[in-house]
Design a protein around this motif. Structure first.
Motif, PDB file in Angstrom:
ATOM      1  N   ALA A  89      52.738  34.502   7.757  1.00 38.06           N
ATOM      2  CA  ALA A  89      52.846  35.660   8.368  1.00 38.06           C
ATOM      3  C   ALA A  89      53.930  36.469   7.820  1.00 38.06           C
ATOM      4  N   TYR A  90      55.015  35.941   7.440  1.00 43.37           N
ATOM      5  CA  TYR A  90      56.007  36.449   6.729  1.00 43.37           C
ATOM      6  C   TYR A  90      55.506  36.966   5.176  1.00 43.37           C
ATOM      7  N   ALA A  91      54.613  36.254   4.532  1.00 39.35           N
ATOM      8  CA  ALA A  91      54.205  36.671   3.145  1.00 39.35           C
ATOM      9  C   ALA A  91      53.243  38.065   3.310  1.00 39.35           C
ATOM     10  N   VAL A  92      52.457  37.853   4.460  1.00 39.97           N
ATOM     11  CA  VAL A  92      51.382  38.943   4.649  1.00 39.97           C
ATOM     12  C   VAL A  92      52.188  40.199   5.062  1.00 39.97           C
ATOM     13  N   VAL A  93      53.274  40.350   6.000  1.00 44.58           N
ATOM     14  CA  VAL A  93      53.929  41.102   6.324  1.00 44.58           C
ATOM     15  C   VAL A  93      54.645  41.937   5.255  1.00 44.58           C
ATOM     16  N   ALA A  94      55.240  40.976   4.517  1.00 41.72           N
ATOM     17  CA  ALA A  94      56.409  41.634   3.507  1.00 41.72           C
ATOM     18  C   ALA A  94      55.366  42.299   2.376  1.00 41.72           C
ATOM     19  N   LYS A  95      54.287  41.679   2.056  1.00 41.27           N
ATOM     20  CA  LYS A  95      53.449  42.318   1.093  1.00 41.27           C
ATOM     21  C   LYS A  95      52.857  43.644   1.599  1.00 41.27           C
ATOM     22  N   ARG A  96      52.692  43.652   3.053  1.00 44.92           N
ATOM     23  CA  ARG A  96      52.209  45.059   3.557  1.00 44.92           C
ATOM     24  C   ARG A  96      53.473  46.031   3.527  1.00 44.92           C
ATOM     25  N   ASP A  97      54.627  45.415   3.797  1.00 45.96           N
ATOM     26  CA  ASP A  97      55.587  46.500   3.633  1.00 45.96           C
ATOM     27  C   ASP A  97      55.963  46.844   2.467  1.00 45.96           C
ATOM     28  N   ARG A  98      55.621  46.131   1.268  1.00 46.18           N
ATOM     29  CA  ARG A  98      55.847  46.587   0.020  1.00 46.18           C
ATOM     30  C   ARG A  98      54.758  47.468  -0.421  1.00 46.18           C
ATOM     31  N   ALA A 104      54.310  55.309  -0.209  1.00 46.35           N
ATOM     32  CA  ALA A 104      55.310  56.564   0.378  1.00 46.35           C
ATOM     33  C   ALA A 104      55.866  57.078  -1.191  1.00 46.35           C
ATOM     34  N   ALA A 105      56.196  56.190  -1.919  1.00 50.11           N
ATOM     35  CA  ALA A 105      57.131  56.642  -3.043  1.00 50.11           C
ATOM     36  C   ALA A 105      56.279  57.399  -4.022  1.00 50.11           C
ATOM     37  N   LYS A 106      54.855  56.891  -4.096  1.00 45.87           N
ATOM     38  CA  LYS A 106      53.966  57.675  -4.880  1.00 45.87           C
ATOM     39  C   LYS A 106      53.535  59.034  -4.200  1.00 45.87           C
ATOM     40  N   ALA A 107      53.734  59.010  -2.924  1.00 48.25           N
ATOM     41  CA  ALA A 107      53.329  60.389  -2.220  1.00 48.25           C
ATOM     42  C   ALA A 107      54.509  61.291  -2.570  1.00 48.25           C
ATOM     43  N   MET A 108      55.770  60.682  -2.330  1.00 44.06           N
ATOM     44  CA  MET A 108      56.846  61.671  -2.993  1.00 44.06           C
ATOM     45  C   MET A 108      56.860  62.115  -4.160  1.00 44.06           C
ATOM     46  N   VAL A 109      56.681  61.359  -5.152  1.00 48.42           N
ATOM     47  CA  VAL A 109      56.395  61.923  -6.505  1.00 48.42           C
ATOM     48  C   VAL A 109      55.300  62.734  -6.722  1.00 48.42           C
ATOM     49  N   ILE A 148      51.345  43.171  14.947  1.00 48.80           N
ATOM     50  CA  ILE A 148      52.508  43.276  15.429  1.00 48.80           C
ATOM     51  C   ILE A 148      53.346  44.412  14.489  1.00 48.80           C
ATOM     52  N   SER A 149      53.077  43.980  13.182  1.00 50.39           N
ATOM     53  CA  SER A 149      53.783  44.748  12.105  1.00 50.39           C
ATOM     54  C   SER A 149      53.125  46.197  11.944  1.00 50.39           C
ATOM     55  N   VAL A 150      51.888  46.270  12.446  1.00 48.91           N
ATOM     56  CA  VAL A 150      51.481  47.641  12.484  1.00 48.91           C
ATOM     57  C   VAL A 150      51.839  48.405  13.485  1.00 48.91           C
ATOM     58  N   HIS A 151      52.026  47.716  14.701  1.00 50.16           N
ATOM     59  CA  HIS A 151      52.424  48.656  15.881  1.00 50.16           C
ATOM     60  C   HIS A 151      53.960  48.710  16.286  1.00 50.16           C
ATOM     61  N   PHE A 152      54.594  47.958  15.492  1.00 50.76           N
ATOM     62  CA  PHE A 152      55.930  47.786  15.614  1.00 50.76           C
ATOM     63  C   PHE A 152      56.668  49.120  15.678  1.00 50.76           C
ATOM     64  N   PRO A 153      56.308  50.147  14.688  1.00 47.76           N
ATOM     65  CA  PRO A 153      57.060  51.515  14.748  1.00 47.76           C
ATOM     66  C   PRO A 153      56.920  52.348  15.790  1.00 47.76           C
ATOM     67  N   HIS A 154      55.847  52.123  16.745  1.00 44.37           N
ATOM     68  CA  HIS A 154      55.692  52.842  17.837  1.00 44.37           C
ATOM     69  C   HIS A 154      56.275  52.474  19.110  1.00 44.37           C
ATOM     70  N   GLY A 155      57.180  51.039  18.979  1.00 44.12           N
ATOM     71  CA  GLY A 155      57.895  50.814  20.007  1.00 44.12           C
ATOM     72  C   GLY A 155      57.003  49.613  20.911  1.00 44.12           C
ATOM     73  N   PHE A 156      57.573  48.981  21.910  1.00 44.76           N
ATOM     74  CA  PHE A 156      57.199  47.902  22.539  1.00 44.76           C
ATOM     75  C   PHE A 156      55.873  48.334  23.209  1.00 44.76           C
TER      76      PHE A 156
END
Length: 180
Positions: free
Chosen positions: A156-165, A171-176, A93-101
């Motif tokens: 699930a919370y730990a895995v999704v939080a680690k993925r989000d980080r 993204a921060a490295k790509a911007m730099v 779900i965490s992977v697909h969430f940005p694309h909506g329901f």
């Protein structure tokens, strides 16, 4: 056929359908069956989605889907199988969430449905046409469901939080590294 038998037959059909789908998806990840990538291909895909390390993530996802699915089909340790499935689907779900329901837009509809079905079967129980019934419900205890749900939710919370980080760091490295 009485209402109790119809309900048990309905639970068997639902367990077989949901568990069979999950088992198939898990074996794609673990063994490359049904056109899947196997552990190596799945590990690369997991890394690209922000699940690091990819190999451990692929193994966990494959075992959660194949193992949880097999347990649901068999109707064995059903209070454990449902939360395992739901926890595994939380990562999807965490992977697909940005694309909506809706799945038609790449959304999380499908993994959410599988996760909710797993939880519902965990709560409802496997019915009389199950290995839980044949074993005298030795592994079909409410306390197992509560403990499994807590463990799956925390995992699930730990895995999704680690993925989000990991995604935010990438993204921060790509911007730099982007030239101005």
């Amino acid at each position: 056929m009485g209402a109790g038998y119809r309900k048990d037959l309905g639970l068997l059909v639902l367990r077989a359908a949901v568990g069979g789908v999950l088992f198939s998806h898990g074996t794609q990840k673990l063994f490359g069956w049904f056109g899947g990538g196997g552990l190596e291909g799945t590990a690369k895909a997991m890394e690209s989605m922000g699940f690091k390390p990819g190999g451990q993530s692929a193994l966990a996802a494959g075992l959660g889907e194949a193992g949880g699915g097999a347990l649901l089909v068999a109707g064995l340790a059903t209070p454990v199988a449902g939360p395992v499935v739901a926890g595994t689907m939380a990562g999807a779900i965490s992977v697909h969430f940005p694309h909506g329901f809706f799945v038609t837009k790449g959304g999380y509809e499908y993994p959410a449905l599988l996760g909710v079905c797993g939880l519902a079967l965990s709560i409802a129980g496997p019915g009389r046409y199950s290995l839980d019934e044949l074993t005298g419900n030795a592994f079909n205890r409410p306390v197992l469901g509560v403990l499994s749900f807590a463990a799956a939710a925390a995992g699930a919370y730990a895995v999704v939080a680690k993925r989000d980080r990991a995604i935010k760091e990438a993204a921060a490295k790509a911007m730099v590294s982007e030239p101005e």
